[in-house]
Design a protein around this motif. Structure first.
Motif, PDB file in Angstrom:
ATOM      1  N   PRO A  42       3.901 -22.683 -20.119  1.00 37.09           N
ATOM      2  CA  PRO A  42       3.818 -22.678 -21.489  1.00 37.09           C
ATOM      3  C   PRO A  42       4.068 -21.354 -22.165  1.00 37.09           C
ATOM      4  N   VAL A  43       4.604 -21.454 -23.398  1.00 35.17           N
ATOM      5  CA  VAL A  43       4.662 -20.059 -24.147  1.00 35.17           C
ATOM      6  C   VAL A  43       3.548 -19.557 -24.631  1.00 35.17           C
ATOM      7  N   ASN A  44       3.539 -18.284 -24.919  1.00 35.44           N
ATOM      8  CA  ASN A  44       2.187 -17.657 -25.367  1.00 35.44           C
ATOM      9  C   ASN A  44       1.594 -18.456 -26.571  1.00 35.44           C
ATOM     10  N   GLY A  45       0.393 -19.019 -26.349  1.00 37.58           N
ATOM     11  CA  GLY A  45      -0.424 -19.687 -27.316  1.00 37.58           C
ATOM     12  C   GLY A  45      -0.303 -21.231 -27.249  1.00 37.58           C
ATOM     13  N   VAL A 102       8.984 -27.291 -12.885  1.00 35.00           N
ATOM     14  CA  VAL A 102       7.643 -27.319 -12.540  1.00 35.00           C
ATOM     15  C   VAL A 102       6.706 -26.790 -13.515  1.00 35.00           C
ATOM     16  N   LEU A 103       6.128 -27.430 -14.156  1.00 31.48           N
ATOM     17  CA  LEU A 103       5.323 -26.654 -15.264  1.00 31.48           C
ATOM     18  C   LEU A 103       3.957 -26.080 -14.435  1.00 31.48           C
ATOM     19  N   ILE A 104       3.811 -24.802 -14.768  1.00 29.42           N
ATOM     20  CA  ILE A 104       2.791 -24.014 -14.011  1.00 29.42           C
ATOM     21  C   ILE A 104       1.484 -23.678 -15.191  1.00 29.42           C
ATOM     22  N   VAL A 105       0.221 -24.235 -15.148  1.00 25.98           N
ATOM     23  CA  VAL A 105      -0.566 -23.838 -16.166  1.00 25.98           C
ATOM     24  C   VAL A 105      -1.616 -23.072 -15.384  1.00 25.98           C
TER      25      VAL A 105
END
Length: 84
Positions: free
Chosen positions: A43-46, A16-19
């Motif tokens: 998402p990875v940093n940046g 589950v992608l959490i933004v």
């Protein structure tokens, strides 16, 4: 495929992608996702959220901050609608 968490509880390998702009809020949502036996992913940093969608191919995506740039991105929404 099922994997076992450190506590021995079976968990799914579905991501589950959490933004979220706030990392503490993202972590809290991630904890709720884990309770449903899914794997939180971020998402990875940046990294742009639409690129995270392509990289992770999550089961679902959660936009915690609906006023973020990701929520306004046509590319993000197009990739989120695309299955597979």
């Amino acid at each position: 495929m099922n994997v076992r968490s450190p506590a021995g509880t079976p968990t799914s390998d579905h991501k589950v992608l959490i933004v979220a702009a706030d990392p503490v809020l993202a972590a809290l949502v991630g904890g709720v996702v884990e309770l449903s036996r899914l794997r939180p992913a971020f998402p990875v940093n940046g990294e742009r959220p639409e690129n995270a969608l392509t990289r992770l191919k999550p089961l679902i995506a959660i936009l915690v901050d609906a006023v973020s740039n990701a929520a306004e991105s046509d590319l993000f929404l197009a990739r989120a609608r695309k299955k597979g």
